[in-house]
Design a protein around this motif. Structure first.
Motif, PDB file in Angstrom:
ATOM      1  N   GLU A 191       0.910  -1.224   0.072  1.00 22.19           N
ATOM      2  CA  GLU A 191       0.253  -0.271  -0.534  1.00 22.19           C
ATOM      3  C   GLU A 191       0.916   1.197  -0.316  1.00 22.19           C
ATOM      4  O   GLU A 191       0.177   1.871  -0.550  1.00 22.19           O
ATOM      5  CB  GLU A 191      -1.084  -0.057   0.838  1.00 22.19           C
ATOM      6  CG  GLU A 191      -2.125  -1.346   0.860  1.00 22.19           C
ATOM      7  CD  GLU A 191      -2.961  -1.027   2.465  1.00 22.19           C
ATOM      8  OE1 GLU A 191      -2.173  -1.141   2.981  1.00 22.19           O
ATOM      9  OE2 GLU A 191      -3.609  -1.823   2.017  1.00 22.19           O
ATOM     10  N   ARG A 192       2.072   1.149   0.877  1.00 18.21           N
ATOM     11  CA  ARG A 192       3.025   2.641   1.107  1.00 18.21           C
ATOM     12  C   ARG A 192       3.576   2.788  -0.469  1.00 18.21           C
ATOM     13  O   ARG A 192       3.834   3.835  -1.220  1.00 18.21           O
ATOM     14  CB  ARG A 192       3.378   2.493   2.153  1.00 18.21           C
ATOM     15  CG  ARG A 192       2.945   2.797   3.652  1.00 18.21           C
ATOM     16  CD  ARG A 192       3.941   2.707   4.566  1.00 18.21           C
ATOM     17  NE  ARG A 192       4.774   1.431   4.520  1.00 18.21           N
ATOM     18  CZ  ARG A 192       4.788   0.511   5.450  1.00 18.21           C
ATOM     19  NH1 ARG A 192       2.925   0.623   5.931  1.00 18.21           N
ATOM     20  NH2 ARG A 192       4.487  -0.830   6.174  1.00 18.21           N
ATOM     21  N   LYS A 193       3.747   1.435  -0.730  1.00 20.33           N
ATOM     22  CA  LYS A 193       4.645   1.607  -2.707  1.00 20.33           C
ATOM     23  C   LYS A 193       3.730   2.042  -3.623  1.00 20.33           C
ATOM     24  O   LYS A 193       4.167   2.762  -4.637  1.00 20.33           O
ATOM     25  CB  LYS A 193       5.639   0.270  -2.923  1.00 20.33           C
ATOM     26  CG  LYS A 193       6.382   0.265  -4.150  1.00 20.33           C
ATOM     27  CD  LYS A 193       7.594   1.364  -3.556  1.00 20.33           C
ATOM     28  CE  LYS A 193       9.017   0.547  -4.308  1.00 20.33           C
ATOM     29  NZ  LYS A 193      10.039   1.894  -4.000  1.00 20.33           N
ATOM     30  N   GLU A 210       1.113   4.286  -3.140  1.00 16.99           N
ATOM     31  CA  GLU A 210       0.737   5.541  -3.020  1.00 16.99           C
ATOM     32  C   GLU A 210       2.468   6.250  -3.490  1.00 16.99           C
ATOM     33  O   GLU A 210       2.220   7.660  -3.975  1.00 16.99           O
ATOM     34  CB  GLU A 210       0.973   5.702  -1.375  1.00 16.99           C
ATOM     35  CG  GLU A 210      -0.489   5.455  -0.726  1.00 16.99           C
ATOM     36  CD  GLU A 210      -0.726   5.614   1.036  1.00 16.99           C
ATOM     37  OE1 GLU A 210       0.714   6.573   1.567  1.00 16.99           O
ATOM     38  OE2 GLU A 210      -1.837   5.511   0.936  1.00 16.99           O
ATOM     39  N   GLU A 211       3.249   6.120  -2.999  1.00 16.41           N
ATOM     40  CA  GLU A 211       4.532   6.105  -3.703  1.00 16.41           C
ATOM     41  C   GLU A 211       4.942   6.713  -4.952  1.00 16.41           C
ATOM     42  O   GLU A 211       5.183   7.406  -5.366  1.00 16.41           O
ATOM     43  CB  GLU A 211       5.769   5.374  -2.875  1.00 16.41           C
ATOM     44  CG  GLU A 211       6.882   6.201  -3.237  1.00 16.41           C
ATOM     45  CD  GLU A 211       8.136   5.654  -3.016  1.00 16.41           C
ATOM     46  OE1 GLU A 211       9.464   4.587  -3.836  1.00 16.41           O
ATOM     47  OE2 GLU A 211       8.182   4.744  -1.639  1.00 16.41           O
ATOM     48  N   GLU A 223       1.938   6.585  -6.916  1.00 17.56           N
ATOM     49  CA  GLU A 223       0.466   7.418  -7.596  1.00 17.56           C
ATOM     50  C   GLU A 223       1.879   9.036  -7.127  1.00 17.56           C
ATOM     51  O   GLU A 223       1.387   9.604  -8.614  1.00 17.56           O
ATOM     52  CB  GLU A 223       0.044   7.350  -6.944  1.00 17.56           C
ATOM     53  CG  GLU A 223      -1.017   5.883  -7.104  1.00 17.56           C
ATOM     54  CD  GLU A 223      -2.146   5.716  -6.076  1.00 17.56           C
ATOM     55  OE1 GLU A 223      -2.282   6.255  -5.074  1.00 17.56           O
ATOM     56  OE2 GLU A 223      -3.101   5.661  -6.825  1.00 17.56           O
ATOM     57  N   ALA A 224       2.096   9.552  -6.641  1.00 21.62           N
ATOM     58  CA  ALA A 224       2.706  10.472  -6.426  1.00 21.62           C
ATOM     59  C   ALA A 224       4.062  10.645  -6.780  1.00 21.62           C
ATOM     60  O   ALA A 224       4.035  11.753  -8.096  1.00 21.62           O
ATOM     61  CB  ALA A 224       3.552  10.719  -4.886  1.00 21.62           C
ATOM     62  N   LYS A 227      -0.347  -3.123  -7.972  1.00 19.03           N
ATOM     63  CA  LYS A 227      -2.052  -4.117  -7.713  1.00 19.03           C
ATOM     64  C   LYS A 227      -2.112  -5.704  -7.622  1.00 19.03           C
ATOM     65  O   LYS A 227      -3.345  -5.665  -7.093  1.00 19.03           O
ATOM     66  CB  LYS A 227      -2.595  -2.673  -8.214  1.00 19.03           C
ATOM     67  CG  LYS A 227      -2.828  -0.683  -8.511  1.00 19.03           C
ATOM     68  CD  LYS A 227      -2.659  -0.947  -7.000  1.00 19.03           C
ATOM     69  CE  LYS A 227      -4.377  -0.775  -7.386  1.00 19.03           C
ATOM     70  NZ  LYS A 227      -5.300   0.317  -6.645  1.00 19.03           N
TER      71      LYS A 227
END
Length: 174
Positions: free
Chosen positions: A116-118, A120-121, A123-124, A163
């Motif tokens: 999940e953190r990766k 988000e990273e 996506e940013a 994903k």
């Protein structure tokens, strides 16, 4: 490829300060090359001693003096040696993949958190690269545009894999 090669390439476009170069490393080159102020300034000093660049100090009122670096003919020759040399193998390091490799030693919830953190990273990073690309494309060369497009495609591929991996983790039986 080393920081010296990259700096010489930047200076082919015109004189720059160390700060200007650091900004380039943090923005344009951030996807495929990393250098800190701790790397840049010693490299600049070494390059100046080798005669690849010159330094001009600009006196500024109320601020420290600004050093502007320019490439010399010897520096141009050194860059040409680099650009025409055989390509080096790419080195890829990933803390995420190393942890995932040893994931059997932690709870599934921890691994899901990593994914999940990766995600988000990424996506940013993709948003930042896409936004930068829109501004950058108007004054970039075709090869520079290809670098940015490569980065965006690689991020999309990584995002899709993460994903899919996250979905597999959610479907695993406890």
């Amino acid at each position: 490829m080393n920081s010296q090669d990259v700096i010489l390439g930047m200076l082919l476009k015109g004189p720059k300060s160390g700060y200007d170069m650091k900004q380039k490393f943090q923005s344009t080159f951030s996807f495929f090359y990393d250098a800190s102020f701790g790397t840049i300034y010693p490299t600049l000093s070494k390059m100046e001693a080798l005669g690849y660049i010159t330094k001009e100090s600009i006196i500024q009122e109320g601020k420290p003096n600004k050093n502007i670096y320019s490439i010399t003919p010897s520096g141009r020759e050194k860059f040409q040696e680099y650009i025409h040399s055989p390509m080096e193998s790419e080195v890829y390091r990933s803390d995420f993949l190393m942890r995932l490799f040893f994931g059997e030693f932690v709870d599934k919830a921890v691994i899901i958190g990593w994914f999940e953190r990766k995600i988000e990273e990424l996506e940013a990073s993709h948003q930042s690269l896409s936004t930068g690309y829109e501004q950058f494309i108007h004054h970039s060369s075709p090869t520079q545009a290809l670098c940015a497009e490569f980065g965006m495609e690689q991020l999309k591929m990584s995002f899709a894999f993460l994903k899919k991996g996250l979905e597999k983790l959610h479907n695993l039986e406890e």
